[in-house]
Scaffold this motif. Structure first.
Motif, short mmCIF file in Angstrom:
data_model
loop_
_atom_site.label_atom_id
_atom_site.label_comp_id
_atom_site.label_asym_id
_atom_site.label_seq_id
_atom_site.Cartn_x
_atom_site.Cartn_y
_atom_site.Cartn_z
N ARG A 52 -38.66 -57.53 -45.67
CA ARG A 52 -38.35 -58.35 -44.50
C ARG A 52 -39.20 -59.61 -44.50
O ARG A 52 -40.37 -59.58 -44.87
N LEU A 53 -38.61 -60.72 -44.06
CA LEU A 53 -39.31 -61.99 -44.04
C LEU A 53 -40.18 -62.09 -42.80
O LEU A 53 -39.75 -61.75 -41.69
N GLN A 54 -41.40 -62.57 -43.01
CA GLN A 54 -42.33 -62.76 -41.92
C GLN A 54 -42.90 -64.17 -41.98
O GLN A 54 -43.12 -64.72 -43.05
N THR A 55 -43.11 -64.76 -40.79
CA THR A 55 -43.66 -66.10 -40.71
C THR A 55 -45.15 -66.09 -41.04
O THR A 55 -45.88 -65.21 -40.60
N VAL A 56 -45.56 -67.06 -41.83
CA VAL A 56 -46.95 -67.15 -42.27
C VAL A 56 -47.49 -68.52 -41.88
O VAL A 56 -46.83 -69.54 -42.11
N GLU A 57 -48.67 -68.55 -41.31
CA GLU A 57 -49.31 -69.81 -40.97
C GLU A 57 -49.84 -70.47 -42.24
O GLU A 57 -50.52 -69.82 -43.04
N PRO A 58 -49.53 -71.75 -42.47
CA PRO A 58 -50.01 -72.42 -43.69
C PRO A 58 -51.52 -72.58 -43.68
O PRO A 58 -52.16 -72.68 -42.62
N THR A 59 -52.09 -72.59 -44.87
CA THR A 59 -53.52 -72.80 -44.99
C THR A 59 -53.87 -74.24 -44.62
O THR A 59 -53.25 -75.18 -45.12
N PRO A 60 -54.82 -74.44 -43.71
CA PRO A 60 -55.14 -75.82 -43.29
C PRO A 60 -55.76 -76.62 -44.42
O PRO A 60 -56.62 -76.14 -45.15
N ARG A 61 -55.29 -77.85 -44.56
CA ARG A 61 -55.84 -78.81 -45.53
C ARG A 61 -56.15 -80.08 -44.75
O ARG A 61 -55.26 -80.91 -44.53
N ALA A 62 -57.37 -80.21 -44.31
CA ALA A 62 -57.74 -81.25 -43.34
C ALA A 62 -57.39 -82.64 -43.84
O ALA A 62 -56.68 -83.41 -43.17
N GLU A 63 -57.84 -82.99 -45.03
CA GLU A 63 -57.63 -84.36 -45.54
C GLU A 63 -56.16 -84.62 -45.81
O GLU A 63 -55.62 -85.67 -45.44
N GLU A 64 -55.49 -83.67 -46.45
CA GLU A 64 -54.07 -83.86 -46.77
C GLU A 64 -53.22 -83.87 -45.52
O GLU A 64 -52.30 -84.70 -45.39
N ASP A 65 -53.49 -82.98 -44.58
CA ASP A 65 -52.71 -82.93 -43.34
C ASP A 65 -52.85 -84.23 -42.55
O ASP A 65 -51.88 -84.71 -41.94
N ALA A 66 -54.05 -84.80 -42.54
CA ALA A 66 -54.24 -86.07 -41.82
C ALA A 66 -53.45 -87.19 -42.48
O ALA A 66 -52.84 -88.03 -41.78
N GLN A 67 -53.42 -87.24 -43.81
CA GLN A 67 -52.67 -88.26 -44.52
C GLN A 67 -51.17 -88.09 -44.30
O GLN A 67 -50.44 -89.08 -44.11
N ILE A 68 -50.69 -86.85 -44.34
CA ILE A 68 -49.26 -86.59 -44.12
C ILE A 68 -48.86 -87.00 -42.71
O ILE A 68 -47.82 -87.63 -42.49
N ALA A 69 -49.68 -86.65 -41.71
CA ALA A 69 -49.38 -87.01 -40.33
C ALA A 69 -49.33 -88.52 -40.16
O ALA A 69 -48.47 -89.06 -39.43
N SER A 70 -50.22 -89.23 -40.85
CA SER A 70 -50.21 -90.69 -40.76
C SER A 70 -48.96 -91.28 -41.40
O SER A 70 -48.34 -92.20 -40.85
N ASP A 71 -48.54 -90.75 -42.56
CA ASP A 71 -47.34 -91.26 -43.23
C ASP A 71 -46.08 -90.99 -42.42
O ASP A 71 -45.19 -91.85 -42.32
N VAL A 72 -45.99 -89.79 -41.84
CA VAL A 72 -44.81 -89.45 -41.04
C VAL A 72 -44.74 -90.33 -39.80
O VAL A 72 -43.66 -90.80 -39.41
#
Length: 302
Positions: free
Chosen positions: A92-112
């Protein structure tokens, strides 16, 4: 004639070899035996602590930390992280929280926020492609169509109709950009698509810049990192597909190819070689000397 019962002189002087051994020789012999036993124990402990020939690091906590703290492990994306789902023991499929990547997540949020589009792009697209697809292209399309609508609306219906047409045009372009974003979202990619994205990341991170500005994909660092990523993918696959002999042979070939490339890197610069191994989560003992890749694991019969 009677036989004498007196023992001969040689018999009376006969003694065993240990009795003739001096104290110094005996101490030396015991010391040598002790050293040999210690060396044998050390050799067995050394062999027991040898790194896994495939993963190229030890399977204990310290060896796993070598991989988890490496640049390569922090760089690549796993299927669970991209899809946000994983199967449990019952399938069965279960939702998994992604591993936080502080620097990459900040860059992605800025690009989006700046250009729009999905969180991660598929097909090896990067930030420059995001700007072209979700900012420049909609702007050009809107400008071209707005020029045609301006003349026709002013000639027939007036300025109010032109404003309505422009608003409808902007709405259509926003909907087209949203549809394009769903198509290019990495979450819709297959395992092959995720591998393409990881390959792009590895080349961009480990590749040396050339005169043309593009990374050098043929450098030993890039090749060793790519091979390590492919080997780990195959090792994970073979844990589930035990009878996949074709991929097992491919993995054995990749393991020896990685050792050959790292041996070449060591011959060029031994100091840089020692500093490079932790970057890809590899221990020196795992890629040096004779490498014996185990065959198909045996299953114990119940």
């Amino acid at each position: 004639m009677t036989v004498s019962t007196v023992p001969s002189l040689n018999a009376s002087l006969h003694t065993s070899a240990p009795a003739l051994e001096s104290k110094r020789k005996r101490a030396s012999r015991l010391r040598r035996q002790k050293n040999q036993a210690q060396q044998s124990i050390k050799q067995r402990m050394f062999e027991m602590s040898a790194p896994d020939p495939v993963l190229a690091h030890r399977l204990n906590d310290e060896g796993r930390a070598t991989w988890e703290n490496s640049e390569l492990a922090k760089l690549i994306l796993t299927k669970t992280e991209v899809w946000g789902l994983m199967e449990d023991r019952r399938g069965r499929l279960q939702t998994v929280e992604p591993t936080p990547r502080a620097e990459e997540d900040a860059q992605i949020a800025s690009d989006v926020a700046t250009y729009g589009g999905p969180r991660r792009l598929n097909f090896g697209l990067d930030t420059s492609d995001r700007r072209t697809l979700f900012q420049s292209l909609p702007r050009v399309m809107t400008t071209d169509r707005a020029q045609d609508l301006t003349y026709s609306s002013l000639a027939h219906e007036g300025s109010d109709a032109m404003a309505q047409d422009l608003a409808q045009l902007e709405s259509e372009q926003a909907q087209s950009a949203e549809t394009l974003g769903r198509i290019l979202d990495l979450r819709n990619a297959s395992g092959k698509g995720i591998q393409v994205e990881n390959t792009r990341r590895i080349i961009a991170h480990f590749g040396r810049s050339t005169d043309s500005g593009s990374p050098d994909t043929g450098s030993p660092e890039v090749q060793a990192a790519l091979l390590t990523y492919r080997i780990r993918n195959l090792a994970e696959h073979l844990q589930q597909a035990r009878h996949d002999n074709s991929n097992r042979r491919s993995m054995r070939h990749l393991v020896h190819q990685r050792a050959k490339i790292l041996r070449y890197l060591k011959s060029r610069d031994p100091i840089y070689y020692q500093s490079f191994l932790p970057r890809i989560g590899v221990e020196a003992r795992g890629v040096e000397g004779e490498i014996v890749v185990p065959g198909k694991p045996k299953v114990k019969r119940m």
